[in-house]
Design an enzyme around this catalytic site. Structure first.
Site, PDB file in Angstrom:
ATOM      1  N   ARG A  45       5.146   9.682   2.451  1.00 47.13           N
ATOM      2  CA  ARG A  45       3.609  10.517   3.416  1.00 47.13           C
ATOM      3  C   ARG A  45       3.712   8.808   4.394  1.00 47.13           C
ATOM      4  NH1 ARG A  45      -2.458   8.632   1.694  1.00 47.13           N
ATOM      5  NH2 ARG A  45      -3.356  10.208   3.255  1.00 47.13           N
ATOM      6  N   HIS A  49       2.587   9.774   7.759  1.00 53.91           N
ATOM      7  CA  HIS A  49       1.922   9.395   8.792  1.00 53.91           C
ATOM      8  C   HIS A  49       1.662   9.238   9.797  1.00 53.91           C
ATOM      9  CE1 HIS A  49      -2.520   9.540   5.911  1.00 53.91           C
ATOM     10  NE2 HIS A  49      -1.877  10.256   6.193  1.00 53.91           N
ATOM     11  N   HIS A 172       4.342  18.213  -0.205  1.00 53.11           N
ATOM     12  CA  HIS A 172       3.384  17.967  -1.361  1.00 53.11           C
ATOM     13  C   HIS A 172       3.469  18.315  -2.581  1.00 53.11           C
ATOM     14  CE1 HIS A 172      -0.850  17.461   1.247  1.00 53.11           C
ATOM     15  NE2 HIS A 172      -0.230  16.417   0.918  1.00 53.11           N
ATOM     16  N   TRP A 188      -2.187  13.870 -13.418  1.00 54.31           N
ATOM     17  CA  TRP A 188      -1.289  14.801 -13.304  1.00 54.31           C
ATOM     18  C   TRP A 188      -0.236  14.356 -14.210  1.00 54.31           C
ATOM     19  CZ3 TRP A 188      -0.810  16.886  -9.106  1.00 54.31           C
ATOM     20  CH2 TRP A 188      -2.039  16.864  -7.963  1.00 54.31           C
TER      21      TRP A 188
HETATM   22  C1  HEM Z   1      -3.283  19.163   6.129  1.00 55.72           C
HETATM   23  C2  HEM Z   1      -2.081  17.844   6.128  1.00 55.72           C
HETATM   24  C3  HEM Z   1      -2.462  17.086   4.879  1.00 55.72           C
HETATM   25  C4  HEM Z   1      -3.311  16.125   4.378  1.00 55.72           C
HETATM   26  C5  HEM Z   1      -5.203  16.573   4.958  1.00 55.72           C
HETATM   27  C6  HEM Z   1      -2.891  15.588   2.907  1.00 55.72           C
HETATM   28  C7  HEM Z   1      -3.649  14.648   2.659  1.00 55.72           C
HETATM   29  C8  HEM Z   1      -3.100  14.242   1.858  1.00 55.72           C
HETATM   30  C9  HEM Z   1      -3.751  13.357   0.627  1.00 55.72           C
HETATM   31  C10 HEM Z   1      -5.085  13.720   0.618  1.00 55.72           C
HETATM   32  C11 HEM Z   1      -3.093  12.876  -0.285  1.00 55.72           C
HETATM   33  C12 HEM Z   1      -3.261  11.852  -1.518  1.00 55.72           C
HETATM   34  C13 HEM Z   1      -3.217  10.240  -1.055  1.00 55.72           C
HETATM   35  C14 HEM Z   1      -3.942   9.856  -2.344  1.00 55.72           C
HETATM   36  O1  HEM Z   1      -5.024  10.107  -2.998  1.00 55.72           O
HETATM   37  O2  HEM Z   1      -2.711   8.492  -2.592  1.00 55.72           O
HETATM   38  C15 HEM Z   1      -1.832  12.973   0.380  1.00 55.72           C
HETATM   39  C16 HEM Z   1      -1.108  12.439  -0.425  1.00 55.72           C
HETATM   40  C17 HEM Z   1       0.881  12.872   0.091  1.00 55.72           C
HETATM   41  N1  HEM Z   1       0.927  13.364   1.205  1.00 55.72           N
HETATM   42 FE1  HEM Z   1      -0.719  14.477   2.146  1.00 55.72          FE
HETATM   43  N2  HEM Z   1      -1.796  15.830   3.233  1.00 55.72           N
HETATM   44  C18 HEM Z   1      -1.215  16.399   4.320  1.00 55.72           C
HETATM   45  C19 HEM Z   1      -0.159  16.398   5.198  1.00 55.72           C
HETATM   46  C20 HEM Z   1       0.927  16.312   4.178  1.00 55.72           C
HETATM   47  C21 HEM Z   1       2.618  16.305   5.961  1.00 55.72           C
HETATM   48  C22 HEM Z   1       2.982  17.135   6.888  1.00 55.72           C
HETATM   49  C23 HEM Z   1       3.451  15.460   4.197  1.00 55.72           C
HETATM   50  C24 HEM Z   1       4.784  14.995   4.494  1.00 55.72           C
HETATM   51  C25 HEM Z   1       6.049  16.156   5.207  1.00 55.72           C
HETATM   52  C26 HEM Z   1       3.230  14.816   2.774  1.00 55.72           C
HETATM   53  C27 HEM Z   1       3.027  14.123   2.103  1.00 55.72           C
HETATM   54  C28 HEM Z   1       2.021  12.990   1.202  1.00 55.72           C
HETATM   55  C29 HEM Z   1       2.972  12.888  -0.034  1.00 55.72           C
HETATM   56  C30 HEM Z   1       4.497  12.402  -0.029  1.00 55.72           C
HETATM   57  C31 HEM Z   1       2.031  11.981  -0.419  1.00 55.72           C
HETATM   58  C32 HEM Z   1       1.763  11.737  -2.212  1.00 55.72           C
HETATM   59  C33 HEM Z   1       1.828  10.076  -1.852  1.00 55.72           C
HETATM   60  C34 HEM Z   1       1.645   9.262  -3.387  1.00 55.72           C
HETATM   61  O3  HEM Z   1       1.976  10.182  -3.819  1.00 55.72           O
HETATM   62  O4  HEM Z   1       1.039   8.619  -3.448  1.00 55.72           O
HETATM   63  N3  HEM Z   1       1.218  15.044   3.494  1.00 55.72           N
HETATM   64  N4  HEM Z   1      -2.098  14.449   1.211  1.00 55.72           N
HETATM   65  N1  LIG Z   2       1.387  16.989  -6.096  1.00 60.66           N
HETATM   66  C1  LIG Z   2       0.671  17.506  -5.004  1.00 60.66           C
HETATM   67  C2  LIG Z   2       0.921  19.247  -5.516  1.00 60.66           C
HETATM   68 BR1  LIG Z   2       1.250  19.824  -6.672  1.00 60.66          BR
HETATM   69  C3  LIG Z   2      -0.758  19.859  -4.723  1.00 60.66           C
HETATM   70  N2  LIG Z   2      -1.360  18.721  -3.998  1.00 60.66           N
HETATM   71  C4  LIG Z   2      -0.996  17.663  -3.291  1.00 60.66           C
HETATM   72  C5  LIG Z   2      -1.708  17.002  -2.136  1.00 60.66           C
HETATM   73  C6  LIG Z   2      -1.070  15.756  -2.371  1.00 60.66           C
HETATM   74  C7  LIG Z   2      -0.378  14.713  -2.867  1.00 60.66           C
HETATM   75  C8  LIG Z   2      -0.110  15.609  -3.519  1.00 60.66           C
HETATM   76  C9  LIG Z   2      -0.034  17.003  -4.743  1.00 60.66           C
END
Ligand code: HEM
Ligand SMILES: Nc1c(Br)cnc2ccccc12
Length: 290
Positions: A45, A49, A172, A188
Site C-alpha cells: 500500500r 500511495h 486488494h 477478516w
Molecule cells: C480506487 C482506488 C483505491 C482506493 C479507494 C483504496 C482504498 C483503500 C482503503 C480504504 C484501504 C484500507 C486502509 C486501512 O483501513 O488500513 C486500503 C488498503 C489497501 N490498499 Fe487500497 N485503495 C485503492 C487502490 C489501491 C491500489 C492501486 C493498490 C496497490 C496496487 C492498493 C493496495 C492496498 C493494500 C495492499 C491495502 C491493505 C493495507 C493493509 O492491510 O494495511 N490499493 N485501500
Molecule cells: N482484502 C480486501 C478485500 Br477481499 C476487498 N477490499 C479490500 C479493500 C482494502 C483492503 C483490503 C481489501
C-alpha cells in the site's frame, strides 16, 4: 516537471538484492504484525500511495522524489496506517543510506509482492529525493466512496485504461481495512497475505450486502468475513470493468502478468529511465535457500 532516473553510482543487482533480502528477512521476523497478517500488505500500500500523487497533466507527483517521507504528505488522512510501513523501512534506510526514498518505497512494495507469492516484478533504481517544496497538495489520493465513473475518471489522471484499472485493483486481495485507519471495517477471517486472483472470484461469487458500518460508512459485506469498498464493488457494477473482472477470475496467469505490468507502470509513472538501465528481477528468499 522532469524526472530523470539517476541510478545510485556503482550499485549492482547484488547490492539491491541485499536490500531486498533485508526487507524480506525483516518481514519474516515481524510476521506477527497486524494479527499475523505481517507487513507485506501495508508495504504494497505504501508503494501505491507514494506513486498515487501522479498527474499526467504536468507530470507532477509520483514515486520519483520520495516525498512521502515528509509529514506534509504522510499526514493525509487517506494515508492513515502507512506510518507503520515507513517506520518498518526506516532501519532499512539507515542500513543503506545511499538508497533514495523513492527507490526504497517502491522496492519495499516489490519485495513484499514477491514474498507474498505475487509475480516476479522487474524494478529499476534511479529515483532521486526532492525537497519539501515538491510535496503535492493533499487531494490526489482516491476516496473509497466513489462509484465506477469516479474510479474511471480518477485513473484517467494516470492515463490508465479500464483493463489496467481492474488489474491494479486486484491488489486488494492483500491486507485489510482497519476501522481506526480508514473508517472501513472487517471482520477478516480470510488469508489476506497471499497474492492471488481471488479478489475477482470473491466479487463474482459471494453474495454482497450493502451495510452501514460502525463508522457509519457504507460497505459491502459477505458471509465468511470479507468486505468490499464501494470502489471495489464498482468493478462489477460497470459492464466495461466487469468484462475484465471475469477475465481475471477465470485466468490467474493473465491476472499475474497484467498486474505485474500495470504495477511496474504505476511505480515508474512520470520517470524517464535511460534504456541502459536494465530492469532488475530479484530472487525470493525461498529461491535463495542454499
Ligand atoms: C480506487 C482506488 C483505491 C482506493 C479507494 C483504496 C482504498 C483503500 C482503503 C480504504 C484501504 C484500507 C486502509 C486501512 O483501513 O488500513 C486500503 C488498503 C489497501 N490498499 Fe487500497 N485503495 C485503492 C487502490 C489501491 C491500489 C492501486 C493498490 C496497490 C496496487 C492498493 C493496495 C492496498 C493494500 C495492499 C491495502 C491493505 C493495507 C493493509 O492491510 O494495511 N490499493 N485501500
Ligand atoms: N482484502 C480486501 C478485500 Br477481499 C476487498 N477490499 C479490500 C479493500 C482494502 C483492503 C483490503 C481489501
Amino acid at each position: 516537471t522532469l524526472h530523470i532516473a539517476r541510478p545510485e553510482k556503482g550499485k549492482t543487482l547484488a547490492d539491491f538484492q541485499n536490500i531486498y533480502n533485508s526487507i524480506a528477512e525483516k518481514m519474516k521476523s515481524e510476521s506477527a504484525y497486524d494479527d499475523g497478517t505481517g507487513y507485506g500488505p501495508v508495504l504494497v500500500r505504501l508503494s501505491w500511495h507514494s506513486s498515487a500523487t501522479y498527474d499526467k497533466n504536468d507530470n507532477s507527483g509520483g514515486s520519483y522524489g520520495g516525498t512521502f517521507r515528509f509529514k506534509k504528505e504522510a499526514s493525509d488522512v487517506l494515508s492513515k496506517g502507512l506510518e507503520n510501513a515507513t517506520k518498518f523501512l526506516d532501519p532499512i534506510h539507515s542500513e543503506y543510506p545511499w538508497l533514495s526514498h523513492g527507490d526504497l518505497y517502491t522496492l519495499g512494495g516489490v519485495t513484499a509482492l514477491q514474498e507474498l507469492g505475487g509475480p516476479k516484478t522487474p524494478w529499476r533504481p534511479g529515483r532521486v529525493d526532492t525537497g519539501p517544496e515538491t510535496v503535492p497538495a493533499h487531494g490526489r489520493l482516491p476516496i473509497p466512496e466513489g462509484n465506477a465513473s469516479y474510479v474511471r475518471n480518477y485513473y484517467d489522471r494516470f492515463g490508465f485504461n479500464d483493463q489496467e484499472v481492474v488489474a491494479l485493483l486486484g491488489a486488494h486481495i492483500l491486507g485489510k481495512t482497519h476501522l481506526k485507519n480508514s473508517g472501513y471495517d472487517g471482520p477478516w477471517d480470510d488469508d489476506t497475505n497471499i497474492f492471488s486472483n481471488e479478489f475477482f472470484g470473491n466479487l463474482l461469487e459471494r453474495k454482497w450486502t450493502l451495510e452501514k458500518n460502525a463508522a457509519s460508512n457504507m460497505q459491502y459485506n459477505a458471509k465468511g468475513g470479507i468486505m468490499m469498498l464501494p470502489t471495489d464493488y464498482a468493478l462489477v457494477q460497470d459492464p466495461k470493468y466487469l468484462k475484465y473482472v471475469k477475465k481475471y477470475a477465470d485466468d490467474q496467469d493473465a491476472f499475474f502478468s497484467d498486474f505485474r505490468d500495470i504495477y511496474v507502470k504505476l511505480l515508474e509513472r512520470g520517470i524517464s529511465f535511460d534504456d541502459s538501465i536494465e530492469p532488475l528481477v530479484f530472487k525470493t528468499l525461498k529461491e535463495q535457500l542454499k
